[in-house]
Motif scaffolding. Structure first.
Motif, PDB file in Angstrom:
ATOM      1  N   ALA A 195       0.829  -1.206   0.000  1.00 44.41           N
ATOM      2  CA  ALA A 195       0.000   0.000   0.000  1.00 44.41           C
ATOM      3  C   ALA A 195       0.864   1.256   0.000  1.00 44.41           C
ATOM      4  O   ALA A 195       0.515   2.264  -0.619  1.00 44.41           O
ATOM      5  CB  ALA A 195      -0.937  -0.001   1.207  1.00 44.41           C
ATOM      6  N   VAL A 205      -1.032   1.628  -3.919  1.00 45.71           N
ATOM      7  CA  VAL A 205      -2.270   1.067  -3.379  1.00 45.71           C
ATOM      8  C   VAL A 205      -3.132   0.461  -4.474  1.00 45.71           C
ATOM      9  O   VAL A 205      -3.956  -0.422  -4.220  1.00 45.71           O
ATOM     10  CB  VAL A 205      -3.047   2.149  -2.592  1.00 45.71           C
ATOM     11  CG1 VAL A 205      -3.629   3.184  -3.527  1.00 45.71           C
ATOM     12  CG2 VAL A 205      -4.127   1.527  -1.718  1.00 45.71           C
ATOM     13  N   HIS A 250      -6.960   1.137   3.115  1.00 41.51           N
ATOM     14  CA  HIS A 250      -6.266   1.595   1.911  1.00 41.51           C
ATOM     15  C   HIS A 250      -7.144   1.505   0.656  1.00 41.51           C
ATOM     16  O   HIS A 250      -7.026   2.331  -0.235  1.00 41.51           O
ATOM     17  CB  HIS A 250      -5.003   0.764   1.684  1.00 41.51           C
ATOM     18  CG  HIS A 250      -4.019   0.827   2.800  1.00 41.51           C
ATOM     19  ND1 HIS A 250      -3.363   1.991   3.155  1.00 41.51           N
ATOM     20  CD2 HIS A 250      -3.567  -0.140   3.649  1.00 41.51           C
ATOM     21  CE1 HIS A 250      -2.541   1.735   4.168  1.00 41.51           C
ATOM     22  NE2 HIS A 250      -2.653   0.466   4.488  1.00 41.51           N
ATOM     23  N   TRP A 301       0.331   5.623   5.317  1.00 36.74           N
ATOM     24  CA  TRP A 301       0.029   4.483   6.167  1.00 36.74           C
ATOM     25  C   TRP A 301      -0.961   4.907   7.234  1.00 36.74           C
ATOM     26  O   TRP A 301      -0.663   5.752   8.067  1.00 36.74           O
ATOM     27  CB  TRP A 301       1.307   3.964   6.824  1.00 36.74           C
ATOM     28  CG  TRP A 301       1.101   2.778   7.681  1.00 36.74           C
ATOM     29  CD1 TRP A 301       0.618   1.561   7.305  1.00 36.74           C
ATOM     30  CD2 TRP A 301       1.397   2.682   9.067  1.00 36.74           C
ATOM     31  NE1 TRP A 301       0.592   0.732   8.387  1.00 36.74           N
ATOM     32  CE2 TRP A 301       1.056   1.380   9.485  1.00 36.74           C
ATOM     33  CE3 TRP A 301       1.900   3.564  10.012  1.00 36.74           C
ATOM     34  CZ2 TRP A 301       1.217   0.947  10.785  1.00 36.74           C
ATOM     35  CZ3 TRP A 301       2.059   3.130  11.313  1.00 36.74           C
ATOM     36  CH2 TRP A 301       1.735   1.836  11.673  1.00 36.74           C
TER      37      TRP A 301
END
Length: 279
Positions: free
Chosen positions: A61, A65, A99, A276
């Motif tokens: 990710a 992503v 995500h 993140w």
């Protein structure tokens, strides 16, 4: 960020592959994508623990992503997970959900139909439907009196946790609640959050980053300035459009050679190289 990516791409063996994937190193990305294919996840001989699968998700990710979203289309849907046999697949869904939510890979209804409650909790955080009411810093305690239900209890933001000097005492769950509601903060509240977060990052960079030593004479304690909280605050500022990564990135470059276990710093790498988000 190119020199940082090059620095963490030097090794692709396990578990250094997590860092290299986040940096986009080709062989590492191929390895990670193979580990996250449905056949690999549900293979009884799977060599990785659920915690490693979550790291593969976060690393991919951080790099791209879209690749993660494409892989997720091939996973067993949440509503079809077996309560006991679907544990490995649940872990990748749980880590990936924040995500890939906006890629229309899965819906709130599908998550709520999952026989394992953990995914439902994550979905409740992500698909908040309450109005985006604008709040000033001084109004947060009065207005944010909502509760988010979870199997293990309820998270509440309260006055003590929202004092300027105490925001760093928030648990990761409470920081996650604030992240999900960052669109409700006024410009004054956002500025205050950036001010607090920037100071926290500076103090953490001044500490011994890898051995976690800290000067106890400082106002903020070692437990308050942890890597997890620093990552949380960087992401919160990201969400409101302010980048406070540069000082942390410089500190990391200087101290990278002393790292023995890449999993201990993986969250920081995901944060510095990508986006993140916390549980």
């Amino acid at each position: 960020m190119n020199d940082l990516a090059e620095l963490v791409s030097q090794r692709t063996d396990y578990p250094w592959v997590f860092l290299a994937t986040a940096a986009g190193q080709k062989d590492a990305v191929v390895h990670t994508m193979a580990a996250l294919m449905l056949d690999s996840i549900e293979d009884p001989s799977m060599p990785y623990l659920p915690s490693s699968l979550r790291e593969f998700v976060e690393a991919l990710a951080a790099w791209d992503v879209r690749l993660l979203a494409e892989l997720a289309k091939g996973w067993t849907p949440p509503s079809q997970l077996h309560p006991t046999l679907g544990w490995f697949t649940l872990n990748v869904w749980y880590a990936a959900l924040r995500h890939i939510k906006d890629f229309n890979v899965v819906t709130l209804e599908e998550c709520k139909a999952c026989p394992m409650r953990e995914l439902d909790q994550q979905a409740e955080l992500l698909w908040r439907s309450s109005p985006a009411e604008i709040l000033d810093w001084t109004e947060i305690d009065d207005k944010l009196k909502f509760k988010i239900s979870a199997a293990r209890g309820e998270y509440r933001l309260n006055e003590r946790l929202l004092q300027e000097s105490d925001i760093l005492n928030m648990s990761r769950s409470q920081l996650s609640v604030l992240l999900r509601n960052s669109d409700r903060l006024s410009e004054n509240a956002k500025n205050k959050l950036v001010e607090i977060s920037s100071e926290a990052v500076k103090q953490y960079c001044g500490s011994d980053l890898w051995t976690k030593k800290y000067d106890y004479r400082q106002k903020i304690s070692p437990t308050e300035i942890s890597m997890g909280r620093v990552c949380s605050l960087i992401e919160l500022c990201d969400e409101i459009g302010v980048n406070i990564r540069s000082e942390m990135t410089d500190a990391f470059r200087i101290r990278f050679a002393s790292v023995d276990d890449p999993t201990e710093i993986a969250p920081l790498i995901y944060t510095l190289l990508g986006r993140w988000y916390l549980h």
